[in-house]
Design a protein around this motif. Sequence first.
Motif, PDB file in Angstrom:
ATOM      1  N   CYS A   1      -1.580   4.303  -9.394  1.00 55.53           N
ATOM      2  CA  CYS A   1      -1.083   3.085  -8.748  1.00 55.53           C
ATOM      3  C   CYS A   1      -1.917   2.688  -7.532  1.00 55.53           C
ATOM      4  CB  CYS A   1       0.375   3.342  -8.360  1.00 55.53           C
ATOM      5  SG  CYS A   1       1.339   1.898  -8.000  1.00 55.53           S
ATOM      6  N   SER A   2      -2.371   3.694  -6.772  1.00 57.65           N
ATOM      7  CA  SER A   2      -3.104   3.391  -5.535  1.00 57.65           C
ATOM      8  C   SER A   2      -4.577   3.079  -5.779  1.00 57.65           C
ATOM      9  CB  SER A   2      -2.973   4.571  -4.566  1.00 57.65           C
ATOM     10  OG  SER A   2      -3.348   5.772  -5.204  1.00 57.65           O
ATOM     11  N   ASP A   3      -5.008   3.148  -7.033  1.00 54.16           N
ATOM     12  CA  ASP A   3      -6.416   2.850  -7.341  1.00 54.16           C
ATOM     13  C   ASP A   3      -6.670   1.360  -7.558  1.00 54.16           C
ATOM     14  OD1 ASP A   3      -7.288   5.507  -7.362  1.00 54.16           O
ATOM     15  OD2 ASP A   3      -6.774   5.780  -9.470  1.00 54.16           O
TER      16      ASP A   3
ATOM     17  N   ARG B   1       2.192   1.757  -3.407  1.00 58.78           N
ATOM     18  CA  ARG B   1       1.144   2.247  -4.313  1.00 58.78           C
ATOM     19  C   ARG B   1       0.858   3.726  -4.087  1.00 58.78           C
ATOM     20  NH1 ARG B   1      -1.189  -1.198  -7.652  1.00 58.78           N
ATOM     21  NH2 ARG B   1      -0.815  -3.426  -7.332  1.00 58.78           N
ATOM     22  N   PHE B   2       0.797   4.145  -2.827  1.00 55.81           N
ATOM     23  CA  PHE B   2       0.558   5.573  -2.579  1.00 55.81           C
ATOM     24  C   PHE B   2       1.810   6.396  -2.877  1.00 55.81           C
ATOM     25  CE2 PHE B   2      -3.332   4.040  -0.791  1.00 55.81           C
ATOM     26  CZ  PHE B   2      -4.217   5.083  -1.029  1.00 55.81           C
TER      27      PHE B   2
ATOM     28  N   ARG C   1     -14.160   0.471  -5.440  1.00 55.75           N
ATOM     29  CA  ARG C   1     -12.751   0.044  -5.503  1.00 55.75           C
ATOM     30  C   ARG C   1     -12.675  -1.389  -5.994  1.00 55.75           C
ATOM     31  NH1 ARG C   1      -8.692   2.680  -3.577  1.00 55.75           N
ATOM     32  NH2 ARG C   1      -7.459   0.790  -3.535  1.00 55.75           N
TER      33      ARG C   1
ATOM     34  N   GLU D   1       0.834  -1.202   0.000  1.00 49.26           N
ATOM     35  CA  GLU D   1       0.000   0.000   0.000  1.00 49.26           C
ATOM     36  C   GLU D   1       0.874   1.259   0.000  1.00 49.26           C
ATOM     37  OE1 GLU D   1      -2.687   0.356   3.292  1.00 49.26           O
ATOM     38  OE2 GLU D   1      -4.073   1.560   2.098  1.00 49.26           O
ATOM     39  N   GLU D   2       1.948   1.215   0.777  1.00 45.88           N
ATOM     40  CA  GLU D   2       2.838   2.385   0.813  1.00 45.88           C
ATOM     41  C   GLU D   2       3.519   2.605  -0.540  1.00 45.88           C
ATOM     42  OE1 GLU D   2       3.879   2.406   5.591  1.00 45.88           O
ATOM     43  OE2 GLU D   2       5.085   1.169   4.244  1.00 45.88           O
TER      44      GLU D   2
ATOM     45  N   ALA E   1       1.768   7.075  -6.526  1.00 44.15           N
ATOM     46  CA  ALA E   1       0.473   7.495  -7.080  1.00 44.15           C
ATOM     47  C   ALA E   1       0.586   8.749  -7.939  1.00 44.15           C
ATOM     48  CB  ALA E   1      -0.538   7.716  -5.957  1.00 44.15           C
TER      49      ALA E   1
END
Lengths: 160, 752
Positions: free
Chosen positions: B685-687, A128-129, B625, A125-126, A132
Amino acid sequence: MAKIHVSTTINGEPLEYLCDASASMLDILRGPLGLTGTKEGCGTGDCGACSVTVDGRLMCSCLMLAVEAEGKQIGTIEGMAQGGELHPLQQKFLEMAALQCGICTPGVLISARSLLEKNPDPTEEEVRFGLAGNLCRCTGYDKIVRAVMETAAEMREAAR
Amino acid sequence: MNEMSTKWIGARTIRPDGADKVTGRAQYSADYNMPGMVWGKILRSPHAHAAIRSIDTSKAEALPGVKAVVTAKDMVSFPVDKAVALGIQDMRWMARNMLAHEKALFHGHPIAAVAAINEQVAAEACKLIVVDYEVLPHAIEIEDAIKPDAPILHDFMKHEGKPSNIAGTMVLKAGDIENGFAEADVVVERTFTTRPVHQGYIEPHACTVSYAADGRVTIWSSSQGQFMVRAMTSLLTGIPQSNIRAIPAEIGGGFGAKTIVYLEPVAVLLSKKSGRPVKIVMSRDDVQRATGPAPGSLMTVKIGAKKDGTLVAAKGDFYLQAGCLPGSPLRGPVGCSFAAYAIPNVLSTGYDVVSNRSKVAAYRAPGAPHGAFAAETVLDEIAEKLGLDPLEMRIRNSVKPGDKAIYGAVFGDVTFTETVDAIRKHPHYKAPLDKNPRPGVKRGRGVASGFWYNAGGESSVQVNITEDGNVVVTTGHPDVGGSRASIANVVAELIGIEHGRVNVIIGDTQTIGFSNLTGGSRVTFASAMVATASCEKVIGQLKDRAAKIWKIDADAVKWEDGMALPAGDNAGKFPPLSLKELAAKANEMGGPIGTQVQLNTTGADPGFATHCVDVEVDVDLGIIRVLRYTAAQDVGRALHPSYVEGQIQGGVVQGIGWALSEEYLYDKNGKVDNATFLDYRMPVCSDVPMIEALVIEIPNSKHPQGVRGVGEAPIVPPLAAIANAVYDALGKRFFALPMSPPKVTERLDAAD
């Protein structure tokens, strides 16, 4: 209007240039300095293809004025490999096919290096964020995220 | 398929173009410059629809620093009443798209172009061009363009005898549609809409061109086909193809949209007029307003089934938004929507609707995702009504080898059910899903399938043995996602040498034979086929050389592991001759070793894909999501598995964007209102989660390595799969895309 004289350091090399007050850092990198590894995807800070570091901080060079580089340390993709040796992220991106067309790759690599400098052990997750701000339209991000996490693991192992 | 060892085919090798791409050295289209170069800039229409009464360029031409100004008058003229086809394009429309002729047809339509000493002067000059417009009413949306009193874009366009914005239709049928529905126990009919979406490549269009004093032209630009660049430039400028060298720059994404040109012919005209090399680079704003996108759609699909789930009839009406000139990809929805199913009665009709927005360009399986969104959503509803597992119903209705497709072909191998089965047996499909994980949040699971034709076509390759006994392969296809890596694997395998001894490059139009576009999921299929034929010829040459050296018959020589060997004991006893040894003796034994092979390749069987997705919906905020995604596809043979997976993963995420967030928005004047990457919302990326690619390898019997095209099928199922998952979560079906937060909350607040 007279051009402005700027003294700066790019990838460890001191250099000088003249620029218009309105020129972006990206314009100067890609134009007079010939550092075309930094890409322009949008010019509005939305895609991250022009990512550079300024005194170690991640920036979109399209949103930075070229005059702001005065006295700063700028890092671009051309300085990521040391001599002939690729940075571990660059090597891992090749091994894990974390690029397709490659236009976003310089920005993604600069961004990923910044992320790992701040957080050597990121969760998925880190990552990906952390990435981002870098658009990639080819890969769906899967292999990019895996390559960054794998590199982080190897760099942690190497640092032990 | 050939029996062969697979030391390199199927290996995850490092791509030949990789190191340059991770170090910033790879040169994309905007990275080229020429001595004495000037900058081109395009003046664009400020109106969505206007007649052009006159264009006065005199003030612009008089501005110091301006070197040339061109308008449509400087281009070769293509009258509207005579079609001039180039592939699937018509030069009448390409010419009018590149520079407005009689009318400005969309906000952002190029009107004129300027070349000047720098970008600032070029921009200043554009402001000095005086265009006398007669502003006309405009129509953007399909519904508005097909209304009886709609503003008509083109006087010459008629539908059913009347002036119309319907540029053309396409009809495919089988059986008797009315009888088919009469036999059905359950019939579902729904109407769907999708918004135009952009291909979203990160590299804006750009080119640098040089028109030399002797009339020879060099073009550096990125495209999905340097031969297309050459042909279109030749047609629009009148310069013979032999005098145009189109050099393919590295391409920063295309996804279909770089199968046409916007800039190169204009830049050549500017270069010719100014006597200077010219560079033009689009801004992102230009790209979003005036290139691509894929069409929006308005579709009605009706499907009938028996109680046991057997499909008996399917009808589709597909209106696609062509943009300002004809050319919607009708064969996508019309031919693909029902193609995977053996349905005896089908009527599938497409309508090509022009409206005041930029002309559509191909986007990954052009038109097929639209149709699959409609058809696969209706199928889901039928399965639910009949109480059948949606995957089971798909398997029951799969086409079989020998069935005739409505688009005319007879199916050879059919590997649809294998993709469905792969999802059915996958842990994802069986995993428990907590549909109410916490207050305000719902989860659901959906499936859908997809079909794409795939393609073969023209391909050229050279395989040359270097003097030091290594291999250089030159192909004619731009590499959008790893085709050089795949071809390197094939050639290393066939020649029998280490992968690192093979280099693969892309030739320009004057150094390699004609090769068709990188598109249609064809390049790995076609180029592996010609590379194989070329390697076989080279191996023949190498065996001949060894035979001459040994003074035995060429048939008595075999080629193994990069070496010539006597084929058997009868051939005599000789120490093996390696590629390096034979290369060293090349000149004394008959000259250089190498071949070019050029073929119009055939045998590209269609691609099938089946996807499964879990979504989570925040019912208060309307945010959807994607939690988990599994995509199964038969790829025939994965020459380089990483880039095969990459195609699937990338296609799926583009589909997620299409389903959930991407759309064109227009203001009341017909101007694109979200021409930035901030407001045109592609997945970041975070999606998205990891995308699990289930790569099924059932070799295509018509290809030497068994390859089946990969790139397009992955974008076909996601729209419907996600919509079906959202239905599973909420109990409400969505018939319009994107399912963005405002639209989800609106739908949830609706009374039904």
